[in-house]
Write a protein that holds these residues in place. Sequence first.
Motif, PDB file in Angstrom:
ATOM      1  N   GLY A  17      -5.133   2.850  -4.853  1.00 11.73           N
ATOM      2  CA  GLY A  17      -3.676   2.969  -4.868  1.00 11.73           C
ATOM      3  C   GLY A  17      -2.993   1.653  -4.551  1.00 11.73           C
ATOM      4  O   GLY A  17      -2.025   1.267  -5.218  1.00 11.73           O
ATOM      5  N   LEU A  18      -3.498   0.958  -3.560  1.00  9.61           N
ATOM      6  CA  LEU A  18      -2.922  -0.323  -3.156  1.00  9.61           C
ATOM      7  C   LEU A  18      -3.085  -1.371  -4.267  1.00  9.61           C
ATOM      8  O   LEU A  18      -2.140  -2.082  -4.609  1.00  9.61           O
ATOM      9  CB  LEU A  18      -3.586  -0.817  -1.870  1.00  9.61           C
ATOM     10  CG  LEU A  18      -3.143  -2.176  -1.347  1.00  9.61           C
ATOM     11  CD1 LEU A  18      -1.661  -2.155  -1.003  1.00  9.61           C
ATOM     12  CD2 LEU A  18      -3.977  -2.581  -0.158  1.00  9.61           C
ATOM     13  N   VAL A  19      -4.288  -1.446  -4.835  1.00 12.03           N
ATOM     14  CA  VAL A  19      -4.546  -2.415  -5.909  1.00 12.03           C
ATOM     15  C   VAL A  19      -3.666  -2.117  -7.111  1.00 12.03           C
ATOM     16  O   VAL A  19      -3.071  -3.025  -7.709  1.00 12.03           O
ATOM     17  CB  VAL A  19      -6.043  -2.412  -6.289  1.00 12.03           C
ATOM     18  CG1 VAL A  19      -6.286  -3.240  -7.537  1.00 12.03           C
ATOM     19  CG2 VAL A  19      -6.892  -2.921  -5.135  1.00 12.03           C
ATOM     20  N   LEU A  20      -3.570  -0.850  -7.474  1.00 10.47           N
ATOM     21  CA  LEU A  20      -2.752  -0.454  -8.621  1.00 10.47           C
ATOM     22  C   LEU A  20      -1.289  -0.819  -8.394  1.00 10.47           C
ATOM     23  O   LEU A  20      -0.629  -1.370  -9.280  1.00 10.47           O
ATOM     24  CB  LEU A  20      -2.905   1.049  -8.868  1.00 10.47           C
ATOM     25  CG  LEU A  20      -2.276   1.607 -10.112  1.00 10.47           C
ATOM     26  CD1 LEU A  20      -2.929   1.017 -11.352  1.00 10.47           C
ATOM     27  CD2 LEU A  20      -2.413   3.119 -10.129  1.00 10.47           C
ATOM     28  N   GLU A  21      -0.800  -0.540  -7.216  1.00 13.57           N
ATOM     29  CA  GLU A  21       0.589  -0.867  -6.879  1.00 13.57           C
ATOM     30  C   GLU A  21       0.840  -2.368  -6.957  1.00 13.57           C
ATOM     31  O   GLU A  21       1.834  -2.821  -7.547  1.00 13.57           O
ATOM     32  CB  GLU A  21       0.904  -0.353  -5.479  1.00 13.57           C
ATOM     33  CG  GLU A  21       2.320  -0.610  -5.028  1.00 13.57           C
ATOM     34  CD  GLU A  21       2.569  -0.131  -3.601  1.00 13.57           C
ATOM     35  OE1 GLU A  21       3.514  -0.649  -2.979  1.00 13.57           O
ATOM     36  OE2 GLU A  21       1.838   0.756  -3.113  1.00 13.57           O
ATOM     37  N   MET A  22      -0.080  -3.140  -6.403  1.00 15.49           N
ATOM     38  CA  MET A  22       0.094  -4.592  -6.401  1.00 15.49           C
ATOM     39  C   MET A  22       0.015  -5.172  -7.817  1.00 15.49           C
ATOM     40  O   MET A  22       0.780  -6.070  -8.162  1.00 15.49           O
ATOM     41  CB  MET A  22      -0.951  -5.234  -5.492  1.00 15.49           C
ATOM     42  CG  MET A  22      -0.736  -4.900  -4.024  1.00 15.49           C
ATOM     43  SD  MET A  22      -2.036  -5.523  -2.968  1.00 15.49           S
ATOM     44  CE  MET A  22      -1.606  -7.244  -2.923  1.00 15.49           C
ATOM     45  N   LEU A  23      -0.903  -4.668  -8.633  1.00 14.67           N
ATOM     46  CA  LEU A  23      -1.005  -5.156 -10.007  1.00 14.67           C
ATOM     47  C   LEU A  23       0.264  -4.861 -10.794  1.00 14.67           C
ATOM     48  O   LEU A  23       0.754  -5.713 -11.539  1.00 14.67           O
ATOM     49  CB  LEU A  23      -2.217  -4.543 -10.709  1.00 14.67           C
ATOM     50  CG  LEU A  23      -3.570  -5.132 -10.349  1.00 14.67           C
ATOM     51  CD1 LEU A  23      -4.693  -4.282 -10.926  1.00 14.67           C
ATOM     52  CD2 LEU A  23      -3.687  -6.568 -10.827  1.00 14.67           C
ATOM     53  N   ASN A  47       1.266  -2.373 -18.222  1.00 14.40           N
ATOM     54  CA  ASN A  47       1.278  -1.287 -17.254  1.00 14.40           C
ATOM     55  C   ASN A  47      -0.167  -1.010 -16.853  1.00 14.40           C
ATOM     56  O   ASN A  47      -1.019  -0.773 -17.708  1.00 14.40           O
ATOM     57  CB  ASN A  47       1.912  -0.035 -17.873  1.00 14.40           C
ATOM     58  CG  ASN A  47       2.044   1.078 -16.884  1.00 14.40           C
ATOM     59  OD1 ASN A  47       2.021   0.858 -15.677  1.00 14.40           O
ATOM     60  ND2 ASN A  47       2.177   2.286 -17.384  1.00 14.40           N
ATOM     61  N   PHE A  48      -0.441  -1.072 -15.568  1.00 10.06           N
ATOM     62  CA  PHE A  48      -1.790  -0.807 -15.064  1.00 10.06           C
ATOM     63  C   PHE A  48      -1.896   0.666 -14.675  1.00 10.06           C
ATOM     64  O   PHE A  48      -0.984   1.212 -14.056  1.00 10.06           O
ATOM     65  CB  PHE A  48      -2.092  -1.704 -13.863  1.00 10.06           C
ATOM     66  CG  PHE A  48      -2.215  -3.151 -14.227  1.00 10.06           C
ATOM     67  CD1 PHE A  48      -3.429  -3.664 -14.656  1.00 10.06           C
ATOM     68  CD2 PHE A  48      -1.127  -3.991 -14.164  1.00 10.06           C
ATOM     69  CE1 PHE A  48      -3.538  -5.008 -15.009  1.00 10.06           C
ATOM     70  CE2 PHE A  48      -1.224  -5.334 -14.511  1.00 10.06           C
ATOM     71  CZ  PHE A  48      -2.440  -5.837 -14.930  1.00 10.06           C
TER      72      PHE A  48
END
Length: 82
Positions: A17-23, A47-48
């Motif tokens: 979730g954190l990685v997706l949000e940051m990307l 869009n990731f």
Amino acid sequence: MKYATAYIMTLNGKNLGLVLEMLNEEAWIFKKQIGAKLQLRYTPDINFRVDDTFTEVDRIENLLRNPKVAQDLAKPNNPEEE
């Protein structure tokens, strides 16, 4: 091609979730790099999203290992062979 979707998965799904949000927050950096390297009329918005294919593969494999399903798979498909 004004939009591009990149599917991602972290190792063992940790901090996904954190990685997706940051990307997604920093997607403009990728767009800028793509625009600089490629000669496109439009640089796509990126869009990731989470790649859930591994989860789906595990689910299907578990279904196929189910004794009831294995029993049905062992049956011949051709009625003339019975």
